[in-house]
Design a protein around this motif. Structure first.
Motif, PDB file in Angstrom:
ATOM      1  N   CYS A  73      -9.500  -5.958   4.524  1.00 50.38           N
ATOM      2  CA  CYS A  73      -8.930  -4.730   3.973  1.00 50.38           C
ATOM      3  C   CYS A  73      -7.518  -4.574   4.517  1.00 50.38           C
ATOM      4  N   PHE A  74      -6.577  -4.200   3.634  1.00 54.43           N
ATOM      5  CA  PHE A  74      -5.231  -3.895   4.094  1.00 54.43           C
ATOM      6  C   PHE A  74      -5.268  -2.539   4.783  1.00 54.43           C
ATOM      7  N   LYS A  75      -4.804  -2.518   6.022  1.00 61.45           N
ATOM      8  CA  LYS A  75      -4.853  -1.305   6.828  1.00 61.45           C
ATOM      9  C   LYS A  75      -3.861  -0.278   6.294  1.00 61.45           C
ATOM     10  N   ALA A  76      -4.307   0.974   6.178  1.00 59.38           N
ATOM     11  CA  ALA A  76      -3.433   2.059   5.738  1.00 59.38           C
ATOM     12  C   ALA A  76      -2.701   2.639   6.947  1.00 59.38           C
ATOM     13  N   THR A  77      -1.517   3.178   6.707  1.00 56.38           N
ATOM     14  CA  THR A  77      -0.749   3.848   7.756  1.00 56.38           C
ATOM     15  C   THR A  77      -0.568   5.304   7.352  1.00 56.38           C
ATOM     16  N   TYR A  78       0.105   6.061   8.206  1.00 60.00           N
ATOM     17  CA  TYR A  78       0.349   7.471   7.898  1.00 60.00           C
ATOM     18  C   TYR A  78       1.327   7.645   6.741  1.00 60.00           C
ATOM     19  N   THR A  79       2.185   6.648   6.526  1.00 56.70           N
ATOM     20  CA  THR A  79       3.212   6.777   5.494  1.00 56.70           C
ATOM     21  C   THR A  79       2.901   5.999   4.225  1.00 56.70           C
ATOM     22  N   ALA A  80       1.961   5.070   4.285  1.00 50.70           N
ATOM     23  CA  ALA A  80       1.655   4.258   3.107  1.00 50.70           C
ATOM     24  C   ALA A  80       0.162   3.973   3.038  1.00 50.70           C
ATOM     25  N   THR A  81      -0.340   3.818   1.826  1.00 47.95           N
ATOM     26  CA  THR A  81      -1.760   3.510   1.668  1.00 47.95           C
ATOM     27  C   THR A  81      -2.050   2.034   1.884  1.00 47.95           C
ATOM     28  N   ASN A  84       1.075  -4.418   5.653  1.00 47.62           N
ATOM     29  CA  ASN A  84       0.905  -5.873   5.727  1.00 47.62           C
ATOM     30  C   ASN A  84      -0.193  -6.274   6.704  1.00 47.62           C
ATOM     31  N   THR A  85      -0.719  -5.319   7.464  1.00 40.41           N
ATOM     32  CA  THR A  85      -1.768  -5.614   8.436  1.00 40.41           C
ATOM     33  C   THR A  85      -3.123  -5.678   7.739  1.00 40.41           C
TER      34      THR A  85
END
Length: 137
Positions: A73-81, A84-85
């Motif tokens: 699964c591509f990890k979500a961040t606070y600024t993007a769903t 690259n992680t």
């Protein structure tokens, strides 16, 4: 030289010199305090139950889709769903397992805090009501 005070004014040792009456204190309603204390206890118990039962065998998901061993699964961040992680099923499961003691500890602490605050409210309420009796305590 002290400022003269007039009879009938309500003053005490904490009244500023230029003020004739003491500042009003905010009165908290005991029922509201008790309800808030109980809400804290309920929230703590909910965290405890979720940490003990819910996180024991969690369903691993990626944005609502259930994951299985070998999935990524591509990890979500606070600024993007999407970032690259990439996280594997095993990494996400390990992350949940590592956070479980923290959730249980917070639940226990919140429950204990709410219980102590509730007990204090009950003790205060009993003490206040016992003095209402004209016969005695």
């Amino acid at each position: 030289m002290p400022i003269p005070r007039h009879y009938g004014e309500v003053v005490n040792s904490i009244t500023p010199v230029g003020q004739s009456t003491p500042p009003r204190r905010r009165v908290s309603h005991p029922t509201v305090r008790m309800v808030l204390d109980v809400v804290v206890v309920v929230a703590g118990v909910a965290l405890l139950v979720w940490g003990i039962v819910g996180m024991a065998s969690p369903t691993i998901t990626c944005r609502g889709a259930e994951m299985h061993p070998g999935d990524t699964c591509f990890k979500a961040t606070y600024t993007a769903t999407r970032s690259n992680t990439v996280q594997t099923y095993e990494q996400r499961r390990r992350s949940i397992a590592q956070s479980r003691p923290t959730v249980i500890g917070l639940g226990a602490a919140l429950t204990a805090f709410g219980a102590v605050m509730s007990w204090q409210s009950v003790k205060t309420r009993r003490r206040d009501h016992s003095s209402d009796n004209p016969i005695g305590p």
